[in-house]
Write a protein that holds these residues in place. Structure first.
Motif, PDB file in Angstrom:
ATOM      1  N   ILE A   1       1.002  -1.218  -0.144  1.00  0.00           N
ATOM      2  CA  ILE A   1       0.158   0.117  -0.072  1.00  0.00           C
ATOM      3  C   ILE A   1       0.748   1.035   0.093  1.00  0.00           C
ATOM      4  CG2 ILE A   1      -1.654   1.238   1.325  1.00  0.00           C
ATOM      5  CD1 ILE A   1      -2.612  -1.731   2.600  1.00  0.00           C
ATOM      6  N   ALA A   2       0.733   2.153  -0.832  1.00  0.00           N
ATOM      7  CA  ALA A   2       1.432   3.525  -0.820  1.00  0.00           C
ATOM      8  C   ALA A   2       0.796   4.550   0.200  1.00  0.00           C
ATOM      9  CB  ALA A   2       1.186   4.237  -2.421  1.00  0.00           C
ATOM     10  N   ASP A   3       1.776   4.702   1.030  1.00  0.00           N
ATOM     11  CA  ASP A   3       1.197   5.557   2.234  1.00  0.00           C
ATOM     12  C   ASP A   3       1.523   6.968   1.911  1.00  0.00           C
ATOM     13  OD1 ASP A   3       0.362   3.354   3.860  1.00  0.00           O
ATOM     14  OD2 ASP A   3       2.689   3.219   4.362  1.00  0.00           O
ATOM     15  N   HIS A   4       2.724   7.229   1.387  1.00  0.00           N
ATOM     16  CA  HIS A   4       3.292   8.645   1.185  1.00  0.00           C
ATOM     17  C   HIS A   4       4.320   8.617   0.187  1.00  0.00           C
ATOM     18  CE1 HIS A   4       1.891   9.894   5.305  1.00  0.00           C
ATOM     19  NE2 HIS A   4       2.456   8.558   5.713  1.00  0.00           N
ATOM     20  N   ASP A   5       4.195   9.701  -0.546  1.00  0.00           N
ATOM     21  CA  ASP A   5       5.279   9.968  -1.651  1.00  0.00           C
ATOM     22  C   ASP A   5       5.202  11.749  -1.856  1.00  0.00           C
ATOM     23  OD1 ASP A   5       6.640  10.379  -4.114  1.00  0.00           O
ATOM     24  OD2 ASP A   5       5.707   8.792  -5.151  1.00  0.00           O
ATOM     25  N   GLN A   6       6.467  11.863  -0.953  1.00  0.00           N
ATOM     26  CA  GLN A   6       6.577  13.566  -0.789  1.00  0.00           C
ATOM     27  C   GLN A   6       7.748  13.862  -1.511  1.00  0.00           C
ATOM     28  OE1 GLN A   6       4.034  15.330   0.784  1.00  0.00           O
ATOM     29  NE2 GLN A   6       5.173  17.007   0.312  1.00  0.00           N
ATOM     30  N   VAL A   7       7.965  14.671  -2.267  1.00  0.00           N
ATOM     31  CA  VAL A   7       9.185  15.266  -2.755  1.00  0.00           C
ATOM     32  C   VAL A   7       9.309  16.763  -2.222  1.00  0.00           C
ATOM     33  CG1 VAL A   7      10.132  16.444  -4.785  1.00  0.00           C
ATOM     34  CG2 VAL A   7       8.615  14.569  -5.071  1.00  0.00           C
ATOM     35  N   VAL A   8      10.273  16.718  -1.231  1.00  0.00           N
ATOM     36  CA  VAL A   8      10.408  17.977  -0.575  1.00  0.00           C
ATOM     37  C   VAL A   8      11.253  18.922  -1.292  1.00  0.00           C
ATOM     38  CG1 VAL A   8      11.599  18.754   1.467  1.00  0.00           C
ATOM     39  CG2 VAL A   8      10.250  16.543   1.449  1.00  0.00           C
ATOM     40  N   SER A   9      12.112  18.312  -1.755  1.00  0.00           N
ATOM     41  CA  SER A   9      13.131  19.099  -2.630  1.00  0.00           C
ATOM     42  C   SER A   9      13.787  18.258  -3.757  1.00  0.00           C
ATOM     43  CB  SER A   9      14.118  19.819  -1.812  1.00  0.00           C
ATOM     44  OG  SER A   9      15.312  18.884  -1.630  1.00  0.00           O
ATOM     45  N   ASP A  10      14.667  18.790  -4.660  1.00  0.00           N
ATOM     46  CA  ASP A  10      15.257  18.217  -5.740  1.00  0.00           C
ATOM     47  C   ASP A  10      16.302  17.225  -5.046  1.00  0.00           C
ATOM     48  OD1 ASP A  10      14.335  19.575  -7.672  1.00  0.00           O
ATOM     49  OD2 ASP A  10      15.741  20.867  -8.101  1.00  0.00           O
ATOM     50  N   ASP A  11      16.622  17.364  -3.995  1.00  0.00           N
ATOM     51  CA  ASP A  11      17.490  16.428  -3.105  1.00  0.00           C
ATOM     52  C   ASP A  11      16.830  15.447  -2.012  1.00  0.00           C
ATOM     53  OD1 ASP A  11      19.587  17.549  -4.504  1.00  0.00           O
ATOM     54  OD2 ASP A  11      19.759  19.239  -3.197  1.00  0.00           O
ATOM     55  N   LEU A  12      15.578  15.419  -2.154  1.00  0.00           N
ATOM     56  CA  LEU A  12      14.840  14.829  -1.001  1.00  0.00           C
ATOM     57  C   LEU A  12      13.260  14.255  -1.168  1.00  0.00           C
ATOM     58  CD1 LEU A  12      15.017  13.741   1.864  1.00  0.00           C
ATOM     59  CD2 LEU A  12      14.040  15.805   2.813  1.00  0.00           C
ATOM     60  N   ARG A  13      13.228  13.023  -1.402  1.00  0.00           N
ATOM     61  CA  ARG A  13      12.006  12.560  -1.928  1.00  0.00           C
ATOM     62  C   ARG A  13      11.845  11.497  -0.870  1.00  0.00           C
ATOM     63  NH1 ARG A  13       9.968   9.743  -7.540  1.00  0.00           N
ATOM     64  NH2 ARG A  13       7.914   9.072  -6.790  1.00  0.00           N
ATOM     65  N   PHE A  14      10.589  11.214  -0.295  1.00  0.00           N
ATOM     66  CA  PHE A  14      10.285  10.232   0.764  1.00  0.00           C
ATOM     67  C   PHE A  14       9.296   9.538   0.447  1.00  0.00           C
ATOM     68  CE2 PHE A  14       7.850   8.876   4.305  1.00  0.00           C
ATOM     69  CZ  PHE A  14       8.796   8.079   5.232  1.00  0.00           C
ATOM     70  N   VAL A  15       9.319   8.136  -0.208  1.00  0.00           N
ATOM     71  CA  VAL A  15       8.260   7.321  -0.382  1.00  0.00           C
ATOM     72  C   VAL A  15       8.157   6.134   0.819  1.00  0.00           C
ATOM     73  CG1 VAL A  15       7.195   5.674  -1.977  1.00  0.00           C
ATOM     74  CG2 VAL A  15       8.420   7.532  -2.826  1.00  0.00           C
TER      75      VAL A  15
END
Length: 128
Positions: free
Chosen positions: A29-43
């Motif tokens: 299950i996909a809970d989160h996919d957050q692009v914070v910046s060009d250097d940080l993405r959290f899935v």
């Protein structure tokens, strides 16, 4: 005091490919996919019914893609889990029968490896 593992990092080389693999093929299950910046993405993804999730992305870990080995998930039925993987295009091992459980193994596109374990029926073992 309870200590609970709730998140395990999985190092991947292609975030979108990994997300597609784990969600569309494995069934997480996909809970989160957050692009914070060009250097940080959290899935963050969670196996159905699990209290522990995995995460990957950009800027999250120093581990090399494919270096996470042997994450284990307990499943109710090894044959059904294996068939689910095969039906969704995931290469999976035959069921490995051991006295401590029945196992199915697979790897993600980067080579991170997983073990699925069907626990033995301990109630039957205690009666012997």
């Amino acid at each position: 005091m309870d200590w609970k593992i709730e998140l395990v990092s999985v190092p991947v080389s292609d975030v979108d490919r990994a997300k597609t693999f784990y969600v569309d093929q494995v069934g997480f299950i996909a809970d989160h996919d957050q692009v914070v910046s060009d250097d940080l993405r959290f899935v963050q993804l969670t196996p159905p019914g699990s209290a522990c999730s995995i995460c990957f992305g950009v800027g999250l870990t120093e581990m090399e893609p494919g270096s996470q080995k042997g994450i284990q998930i307990v499943i109710p039925n090894a044959d059904e889990a294996r068939q689910h993987l095969l039906d969704n295009g995931v290469q999976a091992s035959d069921v490995d029968e051991q006295s401590w459980g029945r196992f199915v193994y697979f790897a993600d596109p980067d080579g991170n490896t997983w073990a699925l374990q069907e626990l033995p029926d301990y109630s039957k073992m205690n009666q012997q």
